[in-house]
Design an enzyme around this catalytic site. Structure first.
Site: not given
Lengths: 419, 254
Positions: A401, A170, A374, A194
């Site tokens: 992103e 971040s 679900q 990553f």
């Protein structure tokens, strides 16, 4: 887990009896956008509807049948992506004179949303590739654009975007990878974490530090695979996004020619952020596609599955739940499309709107996919059913992103800054 | 053989949609329902575009009869590579009653007007399954026909057509000008590319009415009633073979 075991046995019996039509039924025809109020074609121009149709057809024919296999076997579907590139999906918002399709951000959002219904992970990679191609097209000089863009638009070569590091996610501006000028080369040292496509892609758009601390010391370099000093970490094992490899990208005295620098020194961070505005719309669009497909799957399941003597679609709780899912989907879509239009027109609210759209759409669409899972009951938990892959694949959209927390930072800064 | 190919395309309810009959049993529900190009018409367009790419023919003209929305179908064909379109406007009650006889009269008139050397149509539409338009068009023009084509080969100014028939495959050689109807295995239609979709915007679509072609489109048929297929009923279990034979005889099956 005993109940899951029993359910698994029952489900296996059920699927073996109606394997042919049930599973096929589950996958192939249901993503064609038929249920009226969530039809993603609403409000589009005739031309945009044509783009959307091609993308939907491509997704249904070339991606949906392989989505599960690509996920389970972690296959990077190079041939399928090249087919997509032949249709113009390799550089959707890159200019035509260097091989792109020259379309708008809204056209792009519509296309990625449709492609995502076929495979979120692959579409998300295609969107990252598009973002890199756009950065070179927009910030590169003519020599760089001609050197890189045509191959990227045709996906002769694949691209990766390298900003995040082990120590800076971040807090991107605190990145540590250095690029020291030595004659007509920069010597890069550091590592990126990553990186989508890392190790399998050919062109790396790398944000690195050429100057002092903070954003103003960051420049953007294009590094090509095979450059000595460029190596990769192990392939990460992920919950989703398995059709794209994720690796660390490592620079050890990696020499990159100065002519590979996009723009001037110190402009890299601003380029990265501008790239991310579009990237955020793209990722949000991928979430929209997954949610749309999941709503279709849930709807069809409710119409077929019977309990207590009637189909689940007669149950008011589930009816209302489906209505809420549909409403949130359409609300998310409208916000994403408005953000795309704002970015295209360079409106003053574009950056905040892109952040709001990414925040809202990725959160809501994850909930929609989760609710759809679900509604499938025990079947929703089985990998034979697509809905679980949509849930796993779009979970990460709330993180990358720019985390949704960072999106809140951007929006609150806009609100609270005294101007 | 050089020259012009006329391809007919029909806008039909999308194949993946679940069809519903209107409560008054007059027809099926079409309002708000997703429509697209008839799959066999896509195959016809693809064949024509391929012939143009092989330089066997010069121009592909796409025709559709119907209301304003028929233009979407023409645009899709233009995006696949057709050169220009003709929209024959038929609306309202006329459109509801438009059938193979009327369309074939229109196609025949256009074939003469456009000096077409070949007409390629889909073998049938997936909404009415008539399988008549190609055959009627050929009869009206007194042209040979190669229907259910799964393979086309040009041989000079004749066409060799491999037809899919009940017994297998039949090969015929027909003179041109001719009418071909496309069957499933003739080809695999291409995806339109993004650049082609944008180029299609600039291609021309001419607007005509049936009266402009001096064609009378009054229907000779009246649809009395439309019903859903009968619901599948539960089966009956029998104990012995004799019982089975007796039941089948009773039901008039043997």
């Amino acid at each position: 887990m005993a109940t899951v075991g029993r359910l698994a046995r029952i489900a296996r019996l059920g699927t073996s009896i109606c394997k042919n039509h049930r599973l096929y039924f589950n996958r192939s025809t249901q993503r064609r956008g038929i249920a009226s109020c969530v039809d993603p074609a609403h409000g589009l121009t005739d031309e945009q509807k044509e783009f959307q149709k091609v993308a939907f057809d491509f997704a249904a024919n070339e991606m949906t049948p392989h989505m599960a296999e690509w996920d389970q076997k972690e296959i990077f579907p190079v041939e399928t992506m090249r087919k997509a590139a032949q249709l113009g999906f390799g550089g959707i918002y890159v200019q035509p004179e260097v091989g792109g399709s020259g379309l708008s951000r809204l056209d792009t959002s519509v296309i990625f949303e449709a492609l995502s219904t076929g495979c979120v992970s692959t579409t998300a990679y295609i969107s990252i590739h598009n973002m890199c191609a756009w950065m070179i097209d927009t910030f590169g000089n003519n020599e760089q654009r001609e050197r890189f863009c045509p191959d990227l638009c045709m996906m002769e070569k694949f691209a990766s975007y390298c900003l995040t590091e082990p120590g800076s996610g971040s807090d991107a501006a605190s990145l540590l990878t250095t690029a020291k000028l030595k004659g007509d080369h920069y010597i890069l040292n550091g590592s990126k974490a990553f990186i989508s496509g890392g190790g399998d892609t050919d062109v790396y758009v790398v944000m690195c530090r050429t100057g002092g601390k903070g954003p103003k010391g960051i420049s953007c370099l294009v590094v090509e695979k095979g450059t000595p000093g460029l190596s990769f970490g192990k392939k990460e094992k992920k919950v989703g996004w398995n059709s794209q490899p994720t690796r660390a990208v490592i620079f050890e005295d990696c020499a990159v020619p100065v002519i590979n620098r996009l723009g001037e020194e110190g402009q890299g961070f601003s380029m990265a952020m501008k790239g991310l505005n579009g990237g955020r719309i793209n990722i949000a669009s991928c979430s929209l596609g997954a949610a749309h497909a999941s709503v279709q799957l849930a709807r069809d399941h409710l119409l077929v599955r019977k309990q207590f003597g009637e189909t689940l679609s007669n149950n008011q709780y589930l009816q209302f739940k489906l209505a809420e899912m549909a409403t949130k989907l359409v609300a998310s879509r409208l916000l994403v499309r408005e953000a795309a239009t704002a970015l295209q027109e360079n409106r003053p609210d574009a950056v905040s709107l892109c952040s709001m759209a990414k925040l809202f759409a990725t959160d809501e669409c994850f909930n929609i996919c989760n609710d759809a899972l679900q509604m499938h009951g025990g079947y929703g938990y089985l990998k034979d059913y697509a809905v679980q892959q949509f849930v796993r694949d779009i979970r990460v959209h709330q993180i990358l992103e720019g985390t949704n927390e960072v999106m809140r930072m951007i929006i609150s800064r806009n609100l609270l800054t005294e101007s | 053989m050089s020259g012009r190919v006329l391809v007919g395309v029909k806008r039909v309810i999308d194949y993946a949609v679940k069809i519903r009959v209107k409560p008054d049993n007059s027809s099926v529900v079409t309002d708000g329902v997703k429509h697209s190009m008839n799959p066999f018409c896509e195959i016809a367009v693809e064949e024509a575009v391929k012939m143009k790419e092989k330089k066997i023919i010069k121009e592909v003209v796409v025709v559709s009869c119907g209301p304003q929305q028929a233009q979407e179908t023409i645009r899709t064909a233009l995006a696949m590579g057709a050169d220009r379109g003709i929209h024959v406007e038929v609306t309202g009650k006329d459109y509801e009653q438009l059938g193979p006889l009327q369309v074939s009269k229109i196609m025949a008139a256009l074939a003469k007007k456009e000096d077409a050397q070949l007409i390629i149509l889909g073998k049938q539409a997936i909404d009415d399954d008539c399988n008549q338009t190609g055959q009627m068009t050929a009869a009206l023009l007194d042209w040979p026909q190669g229907t259910f084509a799964s393979e086309l080969t040009m041989e000079g100014d004749k066409i060799k057509v491999v037809r899919e028939i009940d017994g297998g495959l039949e090969t015929v050689k027909i003179n041109t000008p001719a009418v071909i109807t496309a069957d499933l295995r003739l080809n695999t239609p291409r995806y339109a590319t993004l650049p082609n979709i944008m180029k299609a915007k600039k291609k021309k679509i001419a607007n005509l009415k049936p009266a402009d072609l001096e064609v009378d489109i009054t229907s000779r048929l009246e649809v009395l009633r439309v019903d859903e297929p009968p619901q599948r009923e539960a089966g009956v279990k029998v104990e012995t073979v004799d019982d089975l034979v007796a039941r089948l005889k009773e039901a008039g099956r043997i």
